[in-house]
Write a protein that holds these residues in place. Sequence first.
Motif, PDB file in Angstrom:
ATOM      1  N   GLN A 130      72.159  59.363   0.576  1.00 46.34           N
ATOM      2  CA  GLN A 130      71.146  58.898   1.515  1.00 46.34           C
ATOM      3  C   GLN A 130      69.806  59.591   1.267  1.00 46.34           C
ATOM      4  O   GLN A 130      68.744  58.957   1.313  1.00 46.34           O
ATOM      5  CB  GLN A 130      71.596  59.167   2.956  1.00 46.34           C
ATOM      6  CG  GLN A 130      72.871  58.437   3.386  1.00 46.34           C
ATOM      7  CD  GLN A 130      74.139  59.246   3.160  1.00 46.34           C
ATOM      8  OE1 GLN A 130      74.378  59.761   2.069  1.00 46.34           O
ATOM      9  NE2 GLN A 130      74.967  59.361   4.181  1.00 46.34           N
ATOM     10  N   LEU A 131      69.864  60.913   0.998  1.00 45.88           N
ATOM     11  CA  LEU A 131      68.630  61.653   0.701  1.00 45.88           C
ATOM     12  C   LEU A 131      67.964  61.067  -0.536  1.00 45.88           C
ATOM     13  O   LEU A 131      66.754  60.834  -0.564  1.00 45.88           O
ATOM     14  CB  LEU A 131      68.944  63.143   0.469  1.00 45.88           C
ATOM     15  CG  LEU A 131      69.328  63.966   1.700  1.00 45.88           C
ATOM     16  CD1 LEU A 131      69.906  65.312   1.264  1.00 45.88           C
ATOM     17  CD2 LEU A 131      68.131  64.182   2.612  1.00 45.88           C
ATOM     18  N   ALA A 164      68.226  58.077  -1.816  1.00 50.85           N
ATOM     19  CA  ALA A 164      67.661  56.751  -1.544  1.00 50.85           C
ATOM     20  C   ALA A 164      66.311  56.878  -0.845  1.00 50.85           C
ATOM     21  O   ALA A 164      65.348  56.197  -1.199  1.00 50.85           O
ATOM     22  CB  ALA A 164      68.633  55.927  -0.708  1.00 50.85           C
ATOM     23  N   GLU A 165      66.238  57.773   0.131  1.00 50.80           N
ATOM     24  CA  GLU A 165      64.971  57.929   0.852  1.00 50.80           C
ATOM     25  C   GLU A 165      63.893  58.507  -0.063  1.00 50.80           C
ATOM     26  O   GLU A 165      62.756  58.040  -0.078  1.00 50.80           O
ATOM     27  CB  GLU A 165      65.154  58.811   2.088  1.00 50.80           C
ATOM     28  CG  GLU A 165      63.920  58.955   2.960  1.00 50.80           C
ATOM     29  CD  GLU A 165      63.448  57.637   3.584  1.00 50.80           C
ATOM     30  OE1 GLU A 165      64.301  56.887   4.100  1.00 50.80           O
ATOM     31  OE2 GLU A 165      62.236  57.344   3.549  1.00 50.80           O
ATOM     32  N   TYR A 166      64.263  59.535  -0.859  1.00 54.21           N
ATOM     33  CA  TYR A 166      63.267  60.144  -1.745  1.00 54.21           C
ATOM     34  C   TYR A 166      62.741  59.137  -2.764  1.00 54.21           C
ATOM     35  O   TYR A 166      61.601  59.212  -3.199  1.00 54.21           O
ATOM     36  CB  TYR A 166      63.862  61.356  -2.482  1.00 54.21           C
ATOM     37  CG  TYR A 166      63.955  62.594  -1.608  1.00 54.21           C
ATOM     38  CD1 TYR A 166      62.923  62.951  -0.747  1.00 54.21           C
ATOM     39  CD2 TYR A 166      65.089  63.420  -1.650  1.00 54.21           C
ATOM     40  CE1 TYR A 166      63.015  64.083   0.054  1.00 54.21           C
ATOM     41  CE2 TYR A 166      65.183  64.547  -0.858  1.00 54.21           C
ATOM     42  CZ  TYR A 166      64.142  64.869  -0.006  1.00 54.21           C
ATOM     43  OH  TYR A 166      64.228  65.995   0.787  1.00 54.21           O
ATOM     44  N   GLY A 198      62.666  55.857  -2.168  1.00 59.01           N
ATOM     45  CA  GLY A 198      62.237  54.639  -1.488  1.00 59.01           C
ATOM     46  C   GLY A 198      63.126  53.461  -1.826  1.00 59.01           C
ATOM     47  O   GLY A 198      62.665  52.319  -1.919  1.00 59.01           O
ATOM     48  N   LEU A 199      64.407  53.725  -2.014  1.00 53.93           N
ATOM     49  CA  LEU A 199      65.347  52.677  -2.412  1.00 53.93           C
ATOM     50  C   LEU A 199      66.260  52.279  -1.246  1.00 53.93           C
ATOM     51  O   LEU A 199      66.499  53.069  -0.334  1.00 53.93           O
ATOM     52  CB  LEU A 199      66.234  53.166  -3.562  1.00 53.93           C
ATOM     53  CG  LEU A 199      65.579  53.379  -4.914  1.00 53.93           C
ATOM     54  CD1 LEU A 199      66.621  53.851  -5.924  1.00 53.93           C
ATOM     55  CD2 LEU A 199      64.889  52.113  -5.416  1.00 53.93           C
ATOM     56  N   GLU A 201      67.189  52.032   6.458  1.00 55.81           N
ATOM     57  CA  GLU A 201      65.749  52.232   6.196  1.00 55.81           C
ATOM     58  C   GLU A 201      64.877  52.114   7.452  1.00 55.81           C
ATOM     59  O   GLU A 201      64.127  53.039   7.762  1.00 55.81           O
ATOM     60  CB  GLU A 201      65.263  51.238   5.128  1.00 55.81           C
ATOM     61  CG  GLU A 201      65.900  51.436   3.760  1.00 55.81           C
ATOM     62  CD  GLU A 201      65.741  50.163   2.927  1.00 55.81           C
ATOM     63  OE1 GLU A 201      64.642  49.949   2.404  1.00 55.81           O
ATOM     64  OE2 GLU A 201      66.714  49.375   2.840  1.00 55.81           O
ATOM     65  N   LYS A 222      75.859  59.199  10.397  1.00 52.65           N
ATOM     66  CA  LYS A 222      76.044  59.776   9.059  1.00 52.65           C
ATOM     67  C   LYS A 222      75.205  59.045   8.023  1.00 52.65           C
ATOM     68  O   LYS A 222      74.725  59.632   7.062  1.00 52.65           O
ATOM     69  CB  LYS A 222      77.509  59.667   8.644  1.00 52.65           C
ATOM     70  CG  LYS A 222      78.457  60.556   9.416  1.00 52.65           C
ATOM     71  CD  LYS A 222      79.869  60.290   8.919  1.00 52.65           C
ATOM     72  CE  LYS A 222      80.899  60.995   9.779  1.00 52.65           C
ATOM     73  NZ  LYS A 222      82.260  60.723   9.324  1.00 52.65           N
ATOM     74  N   ASP A 223      75.049  57.738   8.217  1.00 54.02           N
ATOM     75  CA  ASP A 223      74.318  56.913   7.259  1.00 54.02           C
ATOM     76  C   ASP A 223      72.822  57.193   7.327  1.00 54.02           C
ATOM     77  O   ASP A 223      72.144  57.271   6.306  1.00 54.02           O
ATOM     78  CB  ASP A 223      74.606  55.443   7.584  1.00 54.02           C
ATOM     79  CG  ASP A 223      74.021  54.472   6.562  1.00 54.02           C
ATOM     80  OD1 ASP A 223      74.319  54.652   5.366  1.00 54.02           O
ATOM     81  OD2 ASP A 223      73.288  53.553   6.956  1.00 54.02           O
ATOM     82  N   PRO A 279      70.485  61.677   7.006  1.00 53.32           N
ATOM     83  CA  PRO A 279      69.833  62.299   5.841  1.00 53.32           C
ATOM     84  C   PRO A 279      68.476  61.653   5.502  1.00 53.32           C
ATOM     85  O   PRO A 279      67.553  62.348   5.075  1.00 53.32           O
ATOM     86  CB  PRO A 279      70.841  62.076   4.707  1.00 53.32           C
ATOM     87  CG  PRO A 279      72.159  61.909   5.396  1.00 53.32           C
ATOM     88  CD  PRO A 279      71.828  61.183   6.676  1.00 53.32           C
ATOM     89  N   ARG A 280      68.368  60.347   5.715  1.00 57.74           N
ATOM     90  CA  ARG A 280      67.090  59.674   5.430  1.00 57.74           C
ATOM     91  C   ARG A 280      66.020  60.168   6.397  1.00 57.74           C
ATOM     92  O   ARG A 280      64.849  60.323   6.023  1.00 57.74           O
ATOM     93  CB  ARG A 280      67.228  58.156   5.520  1.00 57.74           C
ATOM     94  CG  ARG A 280      68.029  57.546   4.388  1.00 57.74           C
ATOM     95  CD  ARG A 280      67.876  56.033   4.313  1.00 57.74           C
ATOM     96  NE  ARG A 280      66.675  55.670   3.590  1.00 57.74           N
ATOM     97  CZ  ARG A 280      66.650  54.862   2.496  1.00 57.74           C
ATOM     98  NH1 ARG A 280      67.765  54.340   2.022  1.00 57.74           N
ATOM     99  NH2 ARG A 280      65.512  54.590   1.909  1.00 57.74           N
ATOM    100  N   ALA A 321      64.960  63.558   5.131  1.00 59.51           N
ATOM    101  CA  ALA A 321      64.075  63.445   3.970  1.00 59.51           C
ATOM    102  C   ALA A 321      62.666  63.068   4.407  1.00 59.51           C
ATOM    103  O   ALA A 321      61.670  63.604   3.912  1.00 59.51           O
ATOM    104  CB  ALA A 321      64.626  62.417   2.983  1.00 59.51           C
ATOM    105  N   ARG A 322      62.553  62.175   5.377  1.00 58.55           N
ATOM    106  CA  ARG A 322      61.231  61.755   5.860  1.00 58.55           C
ATOM    107  C   ARG A 322      60.484  62.880   6.553  1.00 58.55           C
ATOM    108  O   ARG A 322      59.254  62.915   6.548  1.00 58.55           O
ATOM    109  CB  ARG A 322      61.373  60.591   6.848  1.00 58.55           C
ATOM    110  CG  ARG A 322      61.555  59.272   6.155  1.00 58.55           C
ATOM    111  CD  ARG A 322      61.449  58.125   7.149  1.00 58.55           C
ATOM    112  NE  ARG A 322      61.303  56.875   6.432  1.00 58.55           N
ATOM    113  CZ  ARG A 322      60.133  56.276   6.193  1.00 58.55           C
ATOM    114  NH1 ARG A 322      59.004  56.795   6.655  1.00 58.55           N
ATOM    115  NH2 ARG A 322      60.087  55.163   5.505  1.00 58.55           N
ATOM    116  N   LYS A 330      64.264  47.179   2.281  1.00 57.66           N
ATOM    117  CA  LYS A 330      64.681  46.492   1.050  1.00 57.66           C
ATOM    118  C   LYS A 330      66.114  45.975   1.172  1.00 57.66           C
ATOM    119  O   LYS A 330      66.474  45.017   0.507  1.00 57.66           O
ATOM    120  CB  LYS A 330      64.564  47.448  -0.144  1.00 57.66           C
ATOM    121  CG  LYS A 330      63.101  47.751  -0.473  1.00 57.66           C
ATOM    122  CD  LYS A 330      62.973  48.754  -1.600  1.00 57.66           C
ATOM    123  CE  LYS A 330      61.505  48.969  -1.939  1.00 57.66           C
ATOM    124  NZ  LYS A 330      61.286  50.236  -2.646  1.00 57.66           N
TER     125      LYS A 330
END
Lengths: 248, 319
Positions: free
Chosen positions: A128-129, A131-133, A135-136, B73, B100-101, B104-105, B108-109, B179
Amino acid sequence: MKILVTVKRVMDYNVKPKVKPDGSGVVTDGVNMIVNPFDEIAVEESLKLKEKNGGEVVVLSIGTKDTTTQIRAALAMGADRGILVLADGSVDPDAAARLIKAVYEQEKPDLVVLGKQAIDDDSSQAGQLLAEYLGLPQATFASKVDVAGKTVTVTREVDGGLETISFDMPGVVTADLRLNTPRYASLPGIMKAKKKEVKEFTPAALGVDIAPKVKVLKLEEPKARQAGQKVPDVATLVGKLRNEAKAL
Amino acid sequence: MATVLVIAEQAGGKVKKASLAAITAGQQLAKGGAMHIGVLGENPADAAASLLGYGAAKVHAAAHAGLAHYLAEPFAKVVADLAKANGATHVVLPATAQGKDVAPRIAARLGAGMASDISAVVDDKTFKRPMWAGNVVGAVEITTAVKVVTVRVSEFAAAAAGAAAGEVAKFAADPGTPKAKFIKFEEVKSARPELTEASIIVSGGRGTKSKEGYKATVEPLADLLGAAVGATRAIVDDGWVPNDWQVGQTGKVVAPQLYFALGISGAIQHVAGMKGSKTIVAINKDPDAPIFQVADYGLVADLAKAVPELMEEIKKVKG
């Protein structure tokens, strides 16, 4: 299609980990090391996609030189070449994701496939990290992956049912238990794997600082649950559940 | 001082029970500071309103047509925007499939370090979390200014509601253009409660002998008790039952009032997922099965005989 698949070197899941007396880590001396089982599923899925659609499977791992063994295991299953990012000690999921990102930018794969979690730190973050880094789009905990042209359709087993999502490549998929059953490496596969290329990089060469965002301070054994009592028969069991535990 | 943003999960205007464990962790972290709660969805106003009684400084409803179906996203973007808009130092989510999904995103942000599946809050930067399939508990420190955690639902009591106070604040959500596309959600239609929400769970392992054996023992007992059904990784692997019935470190972590382990040997992987249960009953014909070491009540018996007897006894006492 070109697929980048990651493998982590972990302790054999059949071995019960023992915490070192000072709590600084677990005892790994003499312990069998394996490819993280979820990553093995990721490798299998990558090979299946390659067999169907053509292309190349590149295996990436992060760890000490010994980790070459796990890369070779994936190469023996049928992956084409390997990349090892040399790092001593623990690399937290965030640093791992940034290292994978650096390799992604060199390799420009169509798809990155990872295991949904490593069975040592159980974080379930790297995919997940990453993908975010980058932008996917991401499809984590995949139990089915279909590729048609540029489009990847993934079924995910989530709370209460099955979810289907899709994206156009590139993207990131993480593999769950039910996705497939990994193949065993054949003897010719093992022989061929010895000659396949494994490139090595350092984090510095990839321009990545691997200082952790999350530090592991101390490990300990969990408090054990007290064993209860054996009951002789069903009637006693129901009586105790009703009168003692007040659970019925 | 901590400003904690707890993200509650909702479906159809109803808050999922797992969110209440995240709120408890949020309350612990917010001591001396403030807790905010955020709810996302196409129309999360009702769910948000139902969370006004948990002591939050503000309950935010982030409504947008683009949030009608969960996707990582847009949810990550909106949560990160909400965290920034409120100066959050901590973002807390339940460790559900969604949590969980997406967590982490979000991390990261926000440039945040993240601790997954925490079992305890030690202080505002230190957390305990299970590792190695629950064989080890790690104390971890998040070194970044903003911190993200997901909460192991079975390790935190569900927060209790007080009197509702204040109003729901509307957050102007901008989910961006994801996306990934949502295609469909097939609900596994079941009259049984969901594993993570059930107060009684009946689980089966290899000792149920077959897909049919599982159906003949675990399911009738569960239905008699109004319980959810669970399974070990081994029989999920064998395809006897769906993956989302798996209880264990790599499946669902549960903590019901009463847990029946039928024909389950007690692999650490499985025990990690159910040891938080209040009362554990194990029935297994192997007297040396490790499951008896964690069970409150153990019965050494053959399932084919014991389960029908058990059902008869339960019918008797429950009338």
